[in-house]
Design a protein around this motif. Structure first.
Motif, PDB file in Angstrom:
ATOM      1  N   PRO A   1     -22.210   8.843 -16.762  1.00 14.90           N
ATOM      2  CA  PRO A   1     -23.360   8.444 -17.589  1.00 14.90           C
ATOM      3  C   PRO A   1     -24.698   9.010 -17.130  1.00 14.90           C
ATOM      4  CG  PRO A   1     -21.884   6.582 -17.317  1.00 14.90           C
ATOM      5  CD  PRO A   1     -21.351   7.674 -16.443  1.00 14.90           C
ATOM      6  N   LEU A   2     -24.972   8.971 -15.819  1.00 16.18           N
ATOM      7  CA  LEU A   2     -26.261   9.469 -15.344  1.00 16.18           C
ATOM      8  C   LEU A   2     -26.394  10.981 -15.544  1.00 16.18           C
ATOM      9  CD1 LEU A   2     -26.835   7.413 -12.061  1.00 16.18           C
ATOM     10  CD2 LEU A   2     -27.957   7.124 -14.290  1.00 16.18           C
ATOM     11  N   ASP A   3     -25.302  11.714 -15.335  1.00 16.06           N
ATOM     12  CA  ASP A   3     -25.346  13.168 -15.534  1.00 16.06           C
ATOM     13  C   ASP A   3     -25.589  13.518 -16.993  1.00 16.06           C
ATOM     14  OD1 ASP A   3     -24.882  13.637 -12.843  1.00 16.06           O
ATOM     15  OD2 ASP A   3     -22.708  13.735 -13.097  1.00 16.06           O
ATOM     16  N   LEU A   4     -24.931  12.795 -17.885  1.00 13.43           N
ATOM     17  CA  LEU A   4     -25.126  13.061 -19.311  1.00 13.43           C
ATOM     18  C   LEU A   4     -26.542  12.712 -19.741  1.00 13.43           C
ATOM     19  CD1 LEU A   4     -24.149  13.904 -22.069  1.00 13.43           C
ATOM     20  CD2 LEU A   4     -23.163  11.626 -22.372  1.00 13.43           C
ATOM     21  N   ALA A   5     -27.064  11.588 -19.258  1.00 14.37           N
ATOM     22  CA  ALA A   5     -28.421  11.195 -19.620  1.00 14.37           C
ATOM     23  C   ALA A   5     -29.429  12.253 -19.185  1.00 14.37           C
ATOM     24  CB  ALA A   5     -28.760   9.847 -18.986  1.00 14.37           C
TER      25      ALA A   5
END
Length: 235
Positions: A54-58
Motif C-alpha cells: 500500500p505505501l509503495d503504491l500510494a
C-alpha cells in the motif's frame, strides 16, 4: 508453471526492459520504479509497479498524479485496492482489459515453422544493435508477407531468461489462417538461440484466447490508471 504474486515485480522488470528496448522508448527509474516515455504522447510517462504494498503504491500514484499526461500501470491481483488507492491520489481507472501472460519455454521447439503456401514468405531478422543502457541482449522481428502486403508480424527481446514478445499482429484480411501462431513460433525459435526459459507478453482480451490455446497462462491483470487530463493510447 504458476507464479505467486511475490514474483510479479521480477517478471515486470524483465518485461519492461524488453518492451522498452523493442519500442526504443526513453526510460527512467528515478521514482524507484520503471517508467517509459511513450512516443505516442507529447510529454507523458507511463509508470509501472508490480504487486505493490500500500505505501509503495500510494507514493508512486502521487508521482504519477503530479506528472502531466502520465499513466500508472499496476500489475497484480488486488485490482479494487489499486483503484481505491489511486483515486485518493486523483487518478481514475482507465482499463483492466490487459493481462500479463507467461509460457514455459524450457521444452519448446527450436525449429522454424513451415509455411506451406508458396504465395507467402516468412522472414525473421535480428533488429538494431544492443539498445543503449538496456539489458536486452537481442531483438528479433518476424514478418509474413504476400508480395508487398504484410499479413502478420511481431517482435521479441531476450532479457535474462525471458523472451519478451510484443507487437504481435495479424492484418484483418489474413486472420484465422494460423499466421499469428507462426509468428510466435518463429520468434520463439530465435529466442531459444539464447538461454531463455519463459515467455512473457501483455495480452488484450482477444489475444488471451489465442495465447491460451498455445499454452500460455494468465499471471495477473494489468490495471491502468490516469489523471482525468491524461489520454492513454491503446496498445
Amino acid at each position: 508453471m504458476r507464479r505467486p504474486p511475490e514474483e510479479i515485480p521480477d517478471m515486470l522488470q524483465h518485461w519492461f526492459i524488453g518492451w522498452a528496448a523493442l519500442r526504443a522508448y526513453p526510460t527512467s527509474w528515478a521514482s524507484g520504479h520503471p517508467a517509459a516515455r511513450r512516443r505516442e504522447r507529447a510529454s507523458g510517462w507511463e509508470f509501472f509497479i508490480g504487486n505493490p504494498a500500500p505505501l509503495d503504491l500510494a507514493a508512486l500514484a502521487a508521482v504519477a498524479a503530479d506528472s502531466p499526461d502520465s499513466v500508472l500501470s499496476v500489475w497484480g491481483p488486488d485490482v479494487q485496492r489499486y483503484v481505491d488507492q489511486a483515486h485518493l491520489a486523483g487518478l481514475s481507472l482507465v482499463s483492466t482489459a490487459e493481462t500479463l501472460m507467461e509460457l514455459d519455454l524450457s521444452g519448446a521447439d527450436a525449429e522454424d515453422p513451415y509455411l506451406a503456401d508458396p504465395e507467402f514468405t516468412l522472414a525473421t531478422a535480428r533488429v538494431g544493435g544492443r539498445h543503449d543502457s538496456s539489458d536486452a541482449v537481442a531483438r528479433y522481428a518476424t514478418t509474413i508477407r504476400t508480395g508487398q502486403t504484410l499479413a502478420a508480424w511481431g517482435t521479441v527481446a531476450v532479457v535474462g531468461d525471458a523472451a519478451v514478445f510484443d507487437q504481435l499482429q495479424t492484418s484483418p484480411d489474413f486472420r484465422r489462417r494460423g499466421f499469428g501462431r507462426m509468428v510466435v513460433d518463429a520468434l520463439t525459435a530465435r529466442a531459444l538461440d539464447h538461454s531463455v526459459q519463459r515467455g512473457l507478453l501483455l495480452a488484450s482480451p482477444a489475444g488471451q484466447t489465442m495465447y491460451t490455446r498455445l499454452g500460455w497462462h494468465v499471471v495477473c491483470p494489468v490495471t491502468i490508471l490516469a489523471a482525468p487530463s491524461a489520454a492513454p493510447v491503446a496498445e
